[in-house]
Design an enzyme around this catalytic site. Structure first.
Site, mmCIF file in Angstrom:
data_model
loop_
_atom_site.group_PDB
_atom_site.id
_atom_site.type_symbol
_atom_site.label_atom_id
_atom_site.label_comp_id
_atom_site.label_asym_id
_atom_site.label_seq_id
_atom_site.Cartn_x
_atom_site.Cartn_y
_atom_site.Cartn_z
ATOM 1 N N GLY A 124 34.407 71.951 13.451
ATOM 2 C CA GLY A 124 35.530 71.533 12.618
ATOM 3 C C GLY A 124 35.992 70.128 12.930
ATOM 4 C CB CYS A 125 36.630 68.350 16.108
ATOM 5 S SG CYS A 125 38.154 69.108 16.702
ATOM 6 N NE ARG A 126 28.220 66.699 12.623
ATOM 7 C CZ ARG A 126 26.983 67.139 12.440
ATOM 8 N NH1 ARG A 126 26.641 68.324 12.935
ATOM 9 N NH2 ARG A 126 26.095 66.435 11.766
ATOM 10 C CE1 TYR A 169 38.386 70.814 19.611
ATOM 11 C CE2 TYR A 169 36.993 71.770 21.304
ATOM 12 C CZ TYR A 169 37.778 70.735 20.844
ATOM 13 O OH TYR A 169 37.960 69.631 21.625
#
Length: 441
Positions: A405-407, A402
């Site tokens: 992926g958000c980065r 998570y």
């Protein structure tokens, strides 16, 4: 080695056996011309042999997850359950592998002939849905047992799902600040702790707080802003729906000798009845509010402020104001159930439309959030064994996936992070603010 692009299936034909290997199926679904290496438990492989990163499908259960939930949800299920590996990446920080994989993922719909070949090759048993990993929340349509969307009961349940994981786990990931929101880096070499302290300093200054003032911090988390302001003589009430956060924050308040100035309540922010605050900070809460509830949310804040009081709203946003607000399947099931994001323009317009509030400043910190996530992933890698022992490997893998992926999402301008600063006007539309920004950026 024959690639998908050169194979009979790429032209719509079939292999001599009329069936596809698992690696061929992967390759066909991802559009061919892979940059990552794919291997599977049936012994098949595809993609360049010297690729830095790869996907390894380890079990038939993983195949079922991928088939029954095509796209990011199926990939997440297989990865979190341990049925799919990102080869060449640490599970606490799969950033590099996700970057490489993102360039390959296409998921364009194959031809009917290819779909039929895939179905025949896999067997009907893989098309029967199975139970997802235990970390997954119920789909939206099944959450009504917990109340209507963004009711107090349902909000409490989804906050519990995400935040009441383990305070010890969060200490390892977030570091000593226990701050689960975007930091503000004064320079590229700054540490995470320096950047989080700088974030609180910036918000404190933007709100024009001084000793003796009263601050309401809604969605206060582990009380980072509460304690920062109280150390500087401000009287603070914080509210969080997470029982574990409230317990941790109250202990920290006592330990730091701030009980006369600070309080963190385990409560819905809507249950705060006090008014006349000099400032309200909302740091990472708006994502959980629901776009339809923005007028009531901002109206609540306006009504808690004195005339001349300040609001700082810190919120993840989309880069435009027209995209759908609901999160994708992976985020909704595993990270922020019922979470909604919209553009900063819509946030500003909803705040303006309630009346009595004037927006005086806005800025975007998306690059800072990418750096924050980078540092959280580093912390998770450094404490991987302890994290797995504390919350289990599945949950630890989920958090690594998570955050990495958000980065990528912040780096590619898929999501942003905005500060919106506003003040409550007097009856004649006046304010007493300086003519130019009064804080050190």
């Amino acid at each position: 080695m024959t690639t998908f692009k050169d194979s009979p299936l790429h032209a719509g034909g079939e292999t001599p056996s009329g069936r596809m290997t698992l690696a061929q199926i992967f390759e066909s679904l991802m559009g061919g011309d892979l940059t990552v290496r794919i291997t599977a438990y049936d012994g098949s492989a595809a993609g360049p042999e010297d690729a830095e990163f790869g996907l390894k499908l380890k079990t038939p259960r993983g195949t079922t997850y991928l088939v029954t939930a095509p796209g990011d949800l199926g990939l997440a299920r297989a990865y979190i359950a341990g049925d799919l590996e990102l080869v060449g990446a640490h599970p606490g920080d799969p950033y590099g592998a996700l970057q490489a994989l993102a360039s390959d993922l296409n998921f364009s719909r194959p031809s009917p002939l290819t779909l039929a070949t895939i179905a025949r090759s896999l067997g009907i048993e893989h098309f029967k849905p199975i139970a997802p990993p235990p970390q997954e929340a119920l789909p939206r349509w099944r959450r009504f047992a917990e109340g209507f969307r963004h009711s107090k009961a349902r909000d409490a349940e989804v906050i519990h799902h995400h935040y009441d994981v383990s305070n010890t786990f969060y200490e390892w990931v977030l570091g000593p600040s226990m701050t689960y929101t975007c930091a503000v880096y004064p320079d590229l070499e700054a540490s995470l702790e320096t950047a989080q302290e700088n974030k609180y300093r910036l918000i404190f200054d933007k709100l024009r707080l001084k000793p003796g003032d009263r601050l309401l911090d809604i969605g206060c988390g582990w009380g980072g802003m509460v304690r920062y302001a109280a150390h500087r003589g401000v009287k603070v009430i914080g509210a969080t729906l997470s029982a574990e956060q409230a317990e941790w924050a109250q202990k920290a308040i006592v330990d730091e000798g701030l009980s006369d100035l600070a309080e963190v309540r385990h409560s819905d922010y809507r249950d705060v009845t006090e008014t006349g605050f000099d400032a309200v900070s909302s740091i990472g809460l708006t994502e959980h509010i629901g776009v339809a509830n923005y007028p009531a949310y901002f109206g609540f804040i306006r009504d808690r402020l004195r005339v001349g009081g300040m609001l700082l709203n810190h919120c993840i946003t989309r880069p435009d104001n027209s995209s759908r607000s609901r999160a994708g399947s992976f985020i909704d099931r595993y990270v922020f159930p019922d979470g909604e994001l919209t553009g900063s323009g819509k946030i500003i317009s909803k705040l303006q439309d309630i009346g009595g509030m004037e927006v005086v400043h806005e800025e975007n910190f998306r690059d800072h959030y990418a750096l924050t996530l980078r540092d959280w992933n580093v912390n998770l890698v450094d404490h991987w064994d302890e994290a797995v022992a504390e919350v289990g490997e599945g949950t630890a893998r989920l958090w690594g996936l998570y955050m990495a992926g958000c980065r990528i999402g912040f780096e590619r301008d898929i999501i942003q992070l905005h500060h919106v600063l506003a003040t409550k006007l007097d009856d004649r539309g006046g304010n007493d603010l300086p003519l130019r920004p009064w804080w050190n950026a």
